[in-house]
Design a protein around this motif. Structure first.
Motif, PDB file in Angstrom:
ATOM      1  N   MET A   1     -48.574 -45.685  16.454  1.00 14.22           N
ATOM      2  CA  MET A   1     -47.417 -46.564  16.227  1.00 14.22           C
ATOM      3  C   MET A   1     -46.403 -45.803  15.374  1.00 14.22           C
ATOM      4  N   LYS A   2     -45.152 -46.012  15.665  1.00 12.84           N
ATOM      5  CA  LYS A   2     -44.118 -45.358  14.849  1.00 12.84           C
ATOM      6  C   LYS A   2     -43.618 -46.357  13.816  1.00 12.84           C
ATOM      7  N   ILE A   3     -43.559 -45.910  12.587  1.00 20.71           N
ATOM      8  CA  ILE A   3     -43.170 -46.805  11.496  1.00 20.71           C
ATOM      9  C   ILE A   3     -41.925 -46.278  10.818  1.00 20.71           C
ATOM     10  N   THR A   4     -41.012 -47.183  10.440  1.00 19.39           N
ATOM     11  CA  THR A   4     -39.838 -46.836   9.640  1.00 19.39           C
ATOM     12  C   THR A   4     -39.683 -47.888   8.552  1.00 19.39           C
TER      13      THR A   4
ATOM     14  N   GLY B   1     -35.980 -45.265   4.714  1.00 22.65           N
ATOM     15  CA  GLY B   1     -35.668 -44.185   5.644  1.00 22.65           C
ATOM     16  C   GLY B   1     -36.890 -43.394   6.054  1.00 22.65           C
ATOM     17  N   TRP B   2     -38.034 -43.643   5.433  1.00 23.24           N
ATOM     18  CA  TRP B   2     -39.262 -42.918   5.736  1.00 23.24           C
ATOM     19  C   TRP B   2     -39.745 -43.334   7.114  1.00 23.24           C
ATOM     20  N   THR B   3     -39.920 -42.362   7.990  1.00 24.30           N
ATOM     21  CA  THR B   3     -40.323 -42.681   9.348  1.00 24.30           C
ATOM     22  C   THR B   3     -41.328 -41.644   9.833  1.00 24.30           C
ATOM     23  N   PHE B   4     -42.412 -42.098  10.473  1.00 24.64           N
ATOM     24  CA  PHE B   4     -43.429 -41.175  10.973  1.00 24.64           C
ATOM     25  C   PHE B   4     -44.328 -41.898  11.958  1.00 24.64           C
ATOM     26  N   GLN B   5     -45.085 -41.103  12.717  1.00 22.24           N
ATOM     27  CA  GLN B   5     -46.082 -41.651  13.635  1.00 22.24           C
ATOM     28  C   GLN B   5     -47.357 -41.895  12.848  1.00 22.24           C
ATOM     29  N   VAL B   6     -47.874 -43.107  12.902  1.00 20.91           N
ATOM     30  CA  VAL B   6     -49.160 -43.382  12.264  1.00 20.91           C
ATOM     31  C   VAL B   6     -50.236 -42.987  13.270  1.00 20.91           C
ATOM     32  N   GLU B   7     -51.044 -42.032  12.855  1.00 20.33           N
ATOM     33  CA  GLU B   7     -52.060 -41.507  13.771  1.00 20.33           C
ATOM     34  C   GLU B   7     -53.438 -42.014  13.386  1.00 20.33           C
ATOM     35  N   ARG B   8     -54.370 -41.923  14.286  1.00 23.78           N
ATOM     36  CA  ARG B   8     -55.764 -42.262  13.959  1.00 23.78           C
ATOM     37  C   ARG B   8     -56.277 -41.261  12.948  1.00 23.78           C
ATOM     38  N   GLY B   9     -56.885 -41.782  11.891  1.00 24.20           N
ATOM     39  CA  GLY B   9     -57.464 -40.902  10.876  1.00 24.20           C
ATOM     40  C   GLY B   9     -56.437 -40.003  10.238  1.00 24.20           C
TER      41      GLY B   9
ATOM     42  N   GLY C   1     -43.940 -49.618  23.268  1.00 22.16           N
ATOM     43  CA  GLY C   1     -42.518 -49.742  22.941  1.00 22.16           C
ATOM     44  C   GLY C   1     -42.110 -51.088  22.381  1.00 22.16           C
ATOM     45  N   THR C   2     -43.086 -51.981  22.164  1.00 22.01           N
ATOM     46  CA  THR C   2     -42.741 -53.293  21.592  1.00 22.01           C
ATOM     47  C   THR C   2     -42.299 -53.131  20.144  1.00 22.01           C
ATOM     48  N   LEU C   3     -41.280 -53.891  19.770  1.00 17.92           N
ATOM     49  CA  LEU C   3     -40.751 -53.825  18.401  1.00 17.92           C
ATOM     50  C   LEU C   3     -41.344 -54.937  17.548  1.00 17.92           C
ATOM     51  N   LEU C   4     -41.996 -54.532  16.456  1.00 17.83           N
ATOM     52  CA  LEU C   4     -42.439 -55.472  15.442  1.00 17.83           C
ATOM     53  C   LEU C   4     -41.599 -55.220  14.197  1.00 17.83           C
TER      54      LEU C   4
END
Lengths: 281, 281
Positions: free
Chosen positions: A1-4, A272-280, A36-39
């Motif tokens: 999931m991508k988080i910002t 402004g912090w944005t990154f892909q949350v990865e498994r582990g 691609g769903t926006l939460l």
């Protein structure tokens, strides 16, 4: 999931020179699921700049859809909603989730847009809104993500959200003490909520000294770390800074906690912090 | 009298590095009279800073009887109220004045922010200071050495504009005004009477003349309106107020530069209202 992260400040927005690195906007987090769903987590003032970026997408044409998950309806978590541009465009759809309050959820949004307070009524806003009152234990889907409503320990009615998508887990606990009101032990419900999370976003409002003074429904960063460690979360984002917490103080806090982290990656969330949350991760 | 800007931003607070010069806090100003009276005008997030300053001045330890004047109850003018430190001092007395809304009392509108759904304070009773609420219409009255005159202004909810006079000098705080449509000229004539001869006019100048058509009916004036009305009223100094949240510091300075081009000889001196600035009359 991508988080910002669009807003990281608790209680009330704090513009100014001492808060502009970690941010002065009240809570709002953007999450994009695998499909691609926006939460959107919470609607503090950070939702206004988020809204401006959404105009580059389907939201400008009235073809947007988003899930707005509110941890609760205290001011800092809803005050940005009347200034969320996409909500004014006809055709955009918003599914709004929040724990039930002493008045209904739709009534809360009617109050937010009531004429003495705001010039456009809810029904005049253009977007379509469906309201879902949730409680701890409820679960629902948002696109490819599964969301569970989890316990938080805070005055009045709140829920945290545990969001799982393609095996990646984010636990969102923005307003919680680390134990229930009349207890002293780290809450087993919170440990369960954060268990194995790839990212735990946790209330870090109090200083250690303030936390020692007794229950007020918030945690210190040190307590958030204890929770992360007990729950074996991979990564902890400090969140919901007290209005008076300066950028320098957050720098020091992050540095001090990283020294004793042991097994948990710690970051002080910033606007402004944005990154892909990865498994582990 | 001494007049200080604690918040100059309209609509919603705008934290961040690009609003550090003119400020991101929503409206709040303070007047100190020669007689030592303290009057706070509006309770946007700027009031949190006003409150901190009062505590630092020693009012956390000593009694204070002061006044809060509200122009109207839109969120940006009341959202700081639950976070105004003096309201938690049991030896403070605050007289709160504002316009009378047809559906709810001033007290109810302010108390509406403090219900459990919106605030951990849960009700007005959590505020320790002695509070009195007074709904006022147009009129003229004294607080110490200050004469206060207020009139209604055209906006999207019932709104007052306050004029402060002391020792033959006057300052007018005219925010949240729109001169619109067929009524515009009549409204300007009316306001000329209220603004007339004041040395300082602080006036809503949220939009440029070029922006305005997109925002007609939003309840705000243009910089061109401000200059015209200040010229007609014979004000010596005009402060542009209620800055658009979408304008950063550089954009505000462009707005002022463009207005300067329209300035005629004998026109008022032009300023952008800046958080922290003080005007002494």
């Amino acid at each position: 999931m991508k988080i910002t992260f669009w807003g990281t400040r608790g209680t009330y927005p704090v513009p100014g020179a001492e808060t502009h690195r970690y941010g002065g906007n009240t809570p709002c987090i953007e999450l994009r699921t695998h499909d691609g769903t926006l939460l959107i987590l919470d609607a503090g003032t950070g939702i206004r700049p988020l809204g401006r970026t959404l105009f580059k997408e389907a939201f400008a044409k009235g073809q947007g859809e988003a899930f707005l998950l509110l941890s609760h309806t205290h001011w800092d978590h809803v005050q940005g909603f009347p200034f969320f541009g996409p909500a004014f465009i006809k055709g955009n759809r918003f599914h709004i989730f929040a724990p039930r309050q002493e008045i209904g959820l739709r009534e809360i949004f009617l109050e937010l847009t009531y004429e003495p307070y705001f010039p456009v009524p809810l029904d005049g806003m253009g977007g379509s809104f469906d309201f879902h009152e949730v409680q701890v234990g409820d679960a629902f889907s948002c696109g490819s993500a599964k969301v569970s409503c989890v316990t938080m320990h805070h005055p009045w009615r709140v829920v945290g959200y545990r969001i799982e998508d393609q095996g990646v887990v984010i636990a969102y606990l923005p307003n919680t003490a680390i134990h229930a009101k009349d207890e002293t032990e780290l809450s087993a419900s919170l440990v369960k909520a954060a268990k194995g999370a790839d990212l735990l976003i946790c209330d870090s409002t109090l200083t250690a000294g303030e936390a020692a003074q007794g229950w007020c429904g918030h945690a210190s960063a040190e307590q958030a770390l204890s929770l992360a460690q007990r729950a074996k979360a991979k990564r902890l984002a400090l969140f919901h800074y007290a209005p008076e917490r300066t950028d320098e103080e957050i720098d020091s806090l992050q540095a001090a906690l990283r020294k004793k982290a042991r097994g948990v990656q710690i970051d002080a969330a910033f606007e402004g912090w944005t990154f892909q949350v990865e498994r582990g991760s | 009298m001494e007049f200080r800007f604690w918040g100059t931003r309209g609509s919603i607070p705008v934290p961040g590095p690009s609003t550090l010069r003119y400020g991101g806090n929503t409206p709040c100003c303070e007047v100190r009279s020669k007689s030592g009276h303290i009057i706070i005008i509006d309770a946007g997030t700027g009031i949190t800073q006003a409150g901190k300053a009062l505590m630092k001045e020693g009012f956390d330890q000593k009694p204070l009887h002061a006044t809060l004047l509200l122009t109207h109850t839109h969120w940006d003018h009341i959202q700081g109220f639950p976070f105004f430190a003096p309201l938690f001092c049991s030896d403070h007395q605050w007289d709160i004045f504002g316009p009378k809304h047809s559906q709810r009392s001033l007290e109810q509108l302010l108390a509406g922010q403090l219900v459990p759904a919106f605030s951990p304070l849960e009700s007005l009773r959590s505020l320790k200071a002695k509070l009195s609420f007074h709904e006022i219409g147009e009129g003229e009255w004294q607080i110490g050495s200050l004469t206060i005159k207020q009139v209604f202004v055209p906006h999207t909810t019932i709104t007052l504009c306050y004029r402060f006079e002391e020792d033959g000098k006057a300052l007018v705080f005219a925010t949240d005004i729109e001169y619109m449509g067929e009524e515009a000229e009549a409204q300007k004539k009316r306001m000329e009477k209220h603004f007339g001869g004041a040395e300082v006019l602080i006036h809503d100048g949220m939009f440029s003349d070029e922006d305005y058509p997109r925002f007609k009916g939003w309840g705000h004036a243009t910089t061109g309106d401000c200059l015209e009305i200040a010229r007609r009223s014979g004000n010596a100094k005009l402060y542009i107020y209620h800055h658009d949240p979408n304008r950063d510091d550089d954009s505000l300075e462009s707005l002022l530069k463009d207005l300067e081009k329209k300035r005629l000889p004998n026109d008022p001196e032009l300023f952008l209202a800046k958080e922290g600035d003080v005007i002494r009359l």
